[in-house]
Design an enzyme around this catalytic site. Structure first.
Site, PDB file in Angstrom:
ATOM      1  N   ASP A   1       7.072   0.694   6.782  1.00 43.20           N
ATOM      2  CA  ASP A   1       6.719   0.749   5.368  1.00 43.20           C
ATOM      3  C   ASP A   1       5.338   0.175   5.056  1.00 43.20           C
ATOM      4  O   ASP A   1       4.886  -0.778   5.708  1.00 43.20           O
ATOM      5  CB  ASP A   1       7.779  -0.023   4.566  1.00 43.20           C
ATOM      6  CG  ASP A   1       7.808   0.361   3.106  1.00 43.20           C
ATOM      7  OD1 ASP A   1       7.636   1.547   2.797  1.00 43.20           O
ATOM      8  OD2 ASP A   1       8.029  -0.543   2.269  1.00 43.20           O
ATOM      9  N   HIS A   2       4.699   0.746   4.037  1.00 35.92           N
ATOM     10  CA  HIS A   2       3.405   0.274   3.527  1.00 35.92           C
ATOM     11  C   HIS A   2       2.385   0.067   4.651  1.00 35.92           C
ATOM     12  O   HIS A   2       1.753  -0.988   4.760  1.00 35.92           O
ATOM     13  CB  HIS A   2       3.581  -1.017   2.722  1.00 35.92           C
ATOM     14  CG  HIS A   2       4.040  -0.758   1.315  1.00 35.92           C
ATOM     15  ND1 HIS A   2       3.227  -0.201   0.358  1.00 35.92           N
ATOM     16  CD2 HIS A   2       5.243  -0.980   0.723  1.00 35.92           C
ATOM     17  CE1 HIS A   2       3.914  -0.091  -0.777  1.00 35.92           C
ATOM     18  NE2 HIS A   2       5.133  -0.542  -0.576  1.00 35.92           N
TER      19      HIS A   2
ATOM     20  N   HIS B   1       6.668  -4.649  -7.506  1.00 31.16           N
ATOM     21  CA  HIS B   1       7.094  -5.386  -6.322  1.00 31.16           C
ATOM     22  C   HIS B   1       7.277  -6.878  -6.638  1.00 31.16           C
ATOM     23  O   HIS B   1       6.629  -7.424  -7.526  1.00 31.16           O
ATOM     24  CB  HIS B   1       6.047  -5.262  -5.207  1.00 31.16           C
ATOM     25  CG  HIS B   1       5.926  -3.885  -4.633  1.00 31.16           C
ATOM     26  ND1 HIS B   1       4.962  -2.994  -5.027  1.00 31.16           N
ATOM     27  CD2 HIS B   1       6.645  -3.243  -3.678  1.00 31.16           C
ATOM     28  CE1 HIS B   1       5.089  -1.865  -4.339  1.00 31.16           C
ATOM     29  NE2 HIS B   1       6.097  -1.995  -3.516  1.00 31.16           N
TER      30      HIS B   1
END
Length: 282
Positions: free
Chosen positions: A83-84, A177
């Site tokens: 992820d990311h 987030h």
């Protein structure tokens, strides 16, 4: 059992629900996520972020191997997702370390640079069988480059997907987030417009701060993958803090980590039941 990310997302989407994707930081996180999924009898995605890799001394292989082993022995379908990812070096390690998908994040860059970098990443990833998610709209909570309140434009999103060839798109619709309170309110009208405009599955990041009624409505509106991270850390840290507060002489980490793992598993199973059909269980 290991399963391709794209298959889990497609199955959830076809059933009118969404698949939950939960962040792995420690082995206990991975064990808890799978235990929670097994308790709910639902598929799940284990995702390891570039930040988590950095925490593990910039070494992907050890935590990836642990997650792979836990996923492989699970009693429900489990996918592995990186992820990311902003680093091309890390991106190149994904397939060899057992991941079925990546989220390539060029959202900090101007639109044209985001398109060019993401399109190049998609070509590399598709060549080795990786399903690719990306982001457009700068979701809040990740520093100055991510302005809180940003929104993804449906027309721009459709053009972006066509230009890059991504398999899924994370969009900015009101979540952020690292929220520790569940107070976010989503732009459901925008979710509907995005779902109508974009031909690939939509992904909601920053879902820990979104209450169940908002999540369920988002799933019904077209969100197909829901990312949750901070909620697990809240359960983990709160349980450890309470356990050590009650037992100040406790030194065996297994005693408080076991409780923390159970708390995270309960968080996962509760979330997955909400996401299954977009309806809050009675």
């Amino acid at each position: 059992m290991l399963a391709p990310t794209g298959d889990l997302v497609a199955a959830a989407r076809a059933a009118g629900g969404a698949v939950g994707a939960f962040n792995v930081i420690t082995i206990e996180h991975a064990e808890a996520i799978v235990a929670g999924a097994e308790a709910a009898g639902l598929a799940v995605i284990l995702q390891i972020s570039e930040n988590a890799v950095r925490f593990h001394h910039d070494r992907l292989a050890p935590i990836a191997a642990a997650a792979w082993a836990i996923a492989s022995s699970a009693g429900v379908p489990v996918a592995l997702h990186l992820d990311h990812v902003e680093s091309d070096e890390l991106l190149a390690q994904a397939a060899a370390n057992g991941f079925g998908s990546v989220m390539y994040d060029a959202s900090r860059r101007p639109y044209a640079e985001n398109v060019a970098a993401t399109a190049a990443a998609v070509l590399r990833c598709h060549a080795v069988g990786l399903w690719v998610e990306s982001e457009l709209g700068e979701i809040g909570g990740k520093g100055g480059a991510h302005a809180f309140g940003a929104r993804t434009d449906p027309g721009e999103a459709a053009a972006y997907v066509e230009a890059t060839g991504v398999d899924a798109l994370a969009v900015a619709v009101g979540s952020s987030h690292a929220m520790t309170t569940r107070s976010a309110r989503l732009d459901h009208e925008l979710i509907g417009r995005l779902a109508a405009a974009v031909p690939v599955p939509l992904v909601l990041h920053g879902s820990s701060g979104v209450p169940d009624d908002e999540l369920s409505r988002a799933v019904r509106g077209g969100m197909s993958k829901i990312n949750i991270g901070t909620a697990l850390n809240t359960a983990f840290t709160g349980t450890v803090r309470a356990t050590l507060g009650d037992q100040p002489d406790l030194v065996d980490p297994r005693r408080y980590l076991a409780s923390a793992r159970s708390a995270m598993a309960e968080t996962v199973s509760t979330a997955l039941r909400v996401l299954k059909s977009g309806v809050i269980p009675a």
